[in-house]
Design a protein around this motif. Structure first.
Motif: not given
Length: 67
Positions: A6-29
């Motif tokens: 869980a800490e690995l994933y949480i830390d990975g998502f905290k340090n994302m820049r472009v990935g957050r926007e991509l995940w939002l786009l995927i969720g919206f689609k």
């Protein structure tokens, strides 16, 4: 072990820049895709065809026991 995963994933998502926007786009689609599919391909037959609970239950029972 689960905590480290869980800490690995949480830390990975905290340090994302472009990935957050991509995940939002995927969720919206996905939201749009499943919303459109629900509206056009899976109509609520029980709500539109029948008006009483007895008619709805008879319809479901008939289709569940169909051979």
């Amino acid at each position: 072990m689960l905590r480290r995963i869980a800490e690995l994933y949480i830390d990975g998502f905290k340090n994302m820049r472009v990935g957050r926007e991509l995940w939002l786009l995927i969720g919206f689609k996905l939201l749009i895709l499943f919303g459109v599919m629900k509206l056009f391909f899976f109509p609520d037959v029980l709500k539109t065809k029948f008006c009483t609970d007895d008619q709805r239950s008879a319809y479901v029972l008939k289709h569940l026991t169909k051979e």
